[in-house]
Design a protein around this motif. Structure first.
Motif, PDB file in Angstrom:
ATOM      1  N   LEU A  27       0.661 -14.315  -5.673  1.00 33.62           N
ATOM      2  CA  LEU A  27       1.533 -13.313  -6.253  1.00 33.62           C
ATOM      3  C   LEU A  27       1.654 -12.166  -5.263  1.00 33.62           C
ATOM      4  O   LEU A  27       0.652 -11.707  -4.716  1.00 33.62           O
ATOM      5  N   ASN A  28       2.878 -11.724  -4.998  1.00 31.14           N
ATOM      6  CA  ASN A  28       3.133 -10.584  -4.119  1.00 31.14           C
ATOM      7  C   ASN A  28       3.401  -9.355  -4.979  1.00 31.14           C
ATOM      8  O   ASN A  28       4.151  -9.438  -5.951  1.00 31.14           O
ATOM      9  N   LEU A  29       2.808  -8.232  -4.599  1.00 33.99           N
ATOM     10  CA  LEU A  29       3.008  -6.983  -5.319  1.00 33.99           C
ATOM     11  C   LEU A  29       3.390  -5.902  -4.326  1.00 33.99           C
ATOM     12  O   LEU A  29       2.674  -5.677  -3.345  1.00 33.99           O
ATOM     13  N   ALA A  30       4.507  -5.245  -4.582  1.00 34.35           N
ATOM     14  CA  ALA A  30       4.925  -4.087  -3.795  1.00 34.35           C
ATOM     15  C   ALA A  30       5.088  -2.930  -4.768  1.00 34.35           C
ATOM     16  O   ALA A  30       5.711  -3.089  -5.825  1.00 34.35           O
ATOM     17  N   ALA A  31       4.517  -1.790  -4.450  1.00 34.86           N
ATOM     18  CA  ALA A  31       4.579  -0.648  -5.361  1.00 34.86           C
ATOM     19  C   ALA A  31       4.327   0.645  -4.605  1.00 34.86           C
ATOM     20  O   ALA A  31       3.747   0.642  -3.519  1.00 34.86           O
ATOM     21  N   TYR A  32       4.792   1.722  -5.208  1.00 35.38           N
ATOM     22  CA  TYR A  32       4.454   3.048  -4.695  1.00 35.38           C
ATOM     23  C   TYR A  32       4.441   4.012  -5.859  1.00 35.38           C
ATOM     24  O   TYR A  32       5.032   3.764  -6.907  1.00 35.38           O
ATOM     25  N   LYS A  33       3.734   5.103  -5.697  1.00 30.59           N
ATOM     26  CA  LYS A  33       3.758   6.166  -6.681  1.00 30.59           C
ATOM     27  C   LYS A  33       3.396   7.467  -5.990  1.00 30.59           C
ATOM     28  O   LYS A  33       2.414   7.539  -5.249  1.00 30.59           O
ATOM     29  N   PHE A  34       4.218   8.467  -6.234  1.00 33.92           N
ATOM     30  CA  PHE A  34       3.911   9.798  -5.745  1.00 33.92           C
ATOM     31  C   PHE A  34       2.945  10.446  -6.725  1.00 33.92           C
ATOM     32  O   PHE A  34       3.192  10.480  -7.927  1.00 33.92           O
ATOM     33  N   ALA A  35       1.832  10.908  -6.198  1.00 31.56           N
ATOM     34  CA  ALA A  35       0.813  11.566  -7.013  1.00 31.56           C
ATOM     35  C   ALA A  35      -0.096  12.350  -6.079  1.00 31.56           C
ATOM     36  O   ALA A  35      -0.247  12.000  -4.906  1.00 31.56           O
ATOM     37  N   SER A  36      -0.697  13.373  -6.594  1.00 30.84           N
ATOM     38  CA  SER A  36      -1.643  14.151  -5.806  1.00 30.84           C
ATOM     39  C   SER A  36      -2.976  13.416  -5.773  1.00 30.84           C
ATOM     40  O   SER A  36      -3.599  13.203  -6.810  1.00 30.84           O
ATOM     41  N   LEU A  37      -3.389  12.997  -4.581  1.00 33.04           N
ATOM     42  CA  LEU A  37      -4.656  12.282  -4.414  1.00 33.04           C
ATOM     43  C   LEU A  37      -5.585  13.090  -3.521  1.00 33.04           C
ATOM     44  O   LEU A  37      -5.138  13.810  -2.627  1.00 33.04           O
ATOM     45  N   ASP A  38      -6.868  12.940  -3.739  1.00 36.61           N
ATOM     46  CA  ASP A  38      -7.860  13.545  -2.855  1.00 36.61           C
ATOM     47  C   ASP A  38      -9.004  12.558  -2.662  1.00 36.61           C
ATOM     48  O   ASP A  38      -8.961  11.446  -3.179  1.00 36.61           O
ATOM     49  N   ASN A  39      -9.978  12.946  -1.889  1.00 34.48           N
ATOM     50  CA  ASN A  39     -11.115  12.062  -1.571  1.00 34.48           C
ATOM     51  C   ASN A  39     -10.634  10.711  -1.033  1.00 34.48           C
ATOM     52  O   ASN A  39     -11.064   9.646  -1.491  1.00 34.48           O
ATOM     53  N   LEU A  40      -9.727  10.756  -0.065  1.00 31.50           N
ATOM     54  CA  LEU A  40      -9.104   9.539   0.442  1.00 31.50           C
ATOM     55  C   LEU A  40     -10.073   8.609   1.155  1.00 31.50           C
ATOM     56  O   LEU A  40      -9.945   7.394   1.038  1.00 31.50           O
ATOM     57  N   VAL A  41     -11.016   9.138   1.872  1.00 29.83           N
ATOM     58  CA  VAL A  41     -11.929   8.278   2.641  1.00 29.83           C
ATOM     59  C   VAL A  41     -12.782   7.401   1.716  1.00 29.83           C
ATOM     60  O   VAL A  41     -12.828   6.182   1.894  1.00 29.83           O
ATOM     61  N   PRO A  42     -13.450   7.964   0.687  1.00 28.24           N
ATOM     62  CA  PRO A  42     -14.212   7.083  -0.205  1.00 28.24           C
ATOM     63  C   PRO A  42     -13.301   6.140  -0.999  1.00 28.24           C
ATOM     64  O   PRO A  42     -13.669   4.990  -1.255  1.00 28.24           O
ATOM     65  N   LEU A  43     -12.116   6.608  -1.375  1.00 29.00           N
ATOM     66  CA  LEU A  43     -11.178   5.753  -2.093  1.00 29.00           C
ATOM     67  C   LEU A  43     -10.716   4.605  -1.206  1.00 29.00           C
ATOM     68  O   LEU A  43     -10.624   3.460  -1.644  1.00 29.00           O
ATOM     69  N   ARG A  44     -10.455   4.901   0.063  1.00 28.54           N
ATOM     70  CA  ARG A  44     -10.080   3.864   1.021  1.00 28.54           C
ATOM     71  C   ARG A  44     -11.173   2.806   1.106  1.00 28.54           C
ATOM     72  O   ARG A  44     -10.912   1.611   1.043  1.00 28.54           O
ATOM     73  N   ARG A  45     -12.414   3.254   1.250  1.00 25.04           N
ATOM     74  CA  ARG A  45     -13.545   2.336   1.375  1.00 25.04           C
ATOM     75  C   ARG A  45     -13.642   1.443   0.135  1.00 25.04           C
ATOM     76  O   ARG A  45     -13.799   0.231   0.238  1.00 25.04           O
ATOM     77  N   GLU A  46     -13.529   2.050  -1.035  1.00 19.45           N
ATOM     78  CA  GLU A  46     -13.641   1.294  -2.279  1.00 19.45           C
ATOM     79  C   GLU A  46     -12.525   0.253  -2.408  1.00 19.45           C
ATOM     80  O   GLU A  46     -12.782  -0.915  -2.736  1.00 19.45           O
ATOM     81  N   LEU A  47     -11.282   0.653  -2.143  1.00 19.85           N
ATOM     82  CA  LEU A  47     -10.165  -0.288  -2.268  1.00 19.85           C
ATOM     83  C   LEU A  47     -10.232  -1.388  -1.218  1.00 19.85           C
ATOM     84  O   LEU A  47      -9.903  -2.543  -1.501  1.00 19.85           O
ATOM     85  N   LYS A  48     -10.680  -1.043  -0.024  1.00 27.30           N
ATOM     86  CA  LYS A  48     -10.817  -2.055   1.027  1.00 27.30           C
ATOM     87  C   LYS A  48     -11.859  -3.100   0.633  1.00 27.30           C
ATOM     88  O   LYS A  48     -11.638  -4.300   0.784  1.00 27.30           O
ATOM     89  N   GLU A  49     -12.999  -2.658   0.124  1.00 25.38           N
ATOM     90  CA  GLU A  49     -14.045  -3.593  -0.317  1.00 25.38           C
ATOM     91  C   GLU A  49     -13.559  -4.442  -1.486  1.00 25.38           C
ATOM     92  O   GLU A  49     -13.826  -5.645  -1.546  1.00 25.38           O
ATOM     93  N   VAL A  71       0.614  -6.113  -1.387  1.00 27.73           N
ATOM     94  CA  VAL A  71      -0.530  -7.023  -1.324  1.00 27.73           C
ATOM     95  C   VAL A  71      -0.149  -8.375  -1.908  1.00 27.73           C
ATOM     96  O   VAL A  71       0.782  -8.486  -2.703  1.00 27.73           O
ATOM     97  N   ALA A  72      -0.875  -9.396  -1.507  1.00 26.71           N
ATOM     98  CA  ALA A  72      -0.645 -10.753  -1.987  1.00 26.71           C
ATOM     99  C   ALA A  72      -1.986 -11.405  -2.258  1.00 26.71           C
ATOM    100  O   ALA A  72      -2.971 -11.154  -1.566  1.00 26.71           O
ATOM    101  N   GLY A  73      -2.007 -12.248  -3.287  1.00 30.86           N
ATOM    102  CA  GLY A  73      -3.225 -12.975  -3.625  1.00 30.86           C
ATOM    103  C   GLY A  73      -3.071 -13.695  -4.938  1.00 30.86           C
ATOM    104  O   GLY A  73      -1.972 -13.758  -5.508  1.00 30.86           O
ATOM    105  N   LYS A  74      -4.171 -14.215  -5.433  1.00 33.23           N
ATOM    106  CA  LYS A  74      -4.155 -14.901  -6.717  1.00 33.23           C
ATOM    107  C   LYS A  74      -3.774 -13.912  -7.819  1.00 33.23           C
ATOM    108  O   LYS A  74      -4.187 -12.751  -7.771  1.00 33.23           O
ATOM    109  N   PRO A  75      -2.984 -14.371  -8.797  1.00 31.56           N
ATOM    110  CA  PRO A  75      -2.526 -13.457  -9.846  1.00 31.56           C
ATOM    111  C   PRO A  75      -3.651 -12.680 -10.523  1.00 31.56           C
ATOM    112  O   PRO A  75      -3.513 -11.476 -10.777  1.00 31.56           O
ATOM    113  N   GLU A  76      -4.779 -13.328 -10.800  1.00 32.75           N
ATOM    114  CA  GLU A  76      -5.874 -12.616 -11.458  1.00 32.75           C
ATOM    115  C   GLU A  76      -6.500 -11.562 -10.542  1.00 32.75           C
ATOM    116  O   GLU A  76      -6.999 -10.539 -11.010  1.00 32.75           O
ATOM    117  N   ALA A  77      -6.466 -11.787  -9.237  1.00 32.03           N
ATOM    118  CA  ALA A  77      -6.980 -10.800  -8.287  1.00 32.03           C
ATOM    119  C   ALA A  77      -6.043  -9.588  -8.224  1.00 32.03           C
ATOM    120  O   ALA A  77      -6.506  -8.440  -8.194  1.00 32.03           O
TER     121      ALA A  77
END
Length: 92
Positions: A27-49, A71-77
């Protein structure tokens, strides 16, 4: 000031469906959302893992102004990743 941080990056898997399958293998997913985000480095690490554990391929861009992903992968992922992203303040 725009501070972008990539979360997971690699080649995208092709979308494939077999004649006897009940749904897409990938399944391919393309998305975006404008929002105020902070703590990008720990969030990056978490999403990457998370992407690594779920065997997702693609790119997630994080910035102070929001998120952009393909992103692309199995639908449940993909569903697991979307659930986690919705739990991030401002992205729910």
């Amino acid at each position: 000031m725009n501070q972008s941080v990539e979360a997971c990056e690699s080649n995208l898997a092709p979308d494939s469906t077999g004649p006897d399958s009940t749904g897409p293998d990938v399944l391919n997913l393309a998305a975006y959302k404008f929002a105020s985000l902070d703590n990008l480095v720990p969030l990056r690490r978490e999403l990457k893992e998370l992407c690594y554990r779920l065997e997702l391929k693609g790119t997630i861009l994080l910035s102070l102004e929001g998120i952009n992903l393909f992103v692309a992968g199995k639908p449940e992922a993909i569903e697991s990743l979307v659930d986690r992203i919705h739990a991030i303040p401002g992205l729910g």
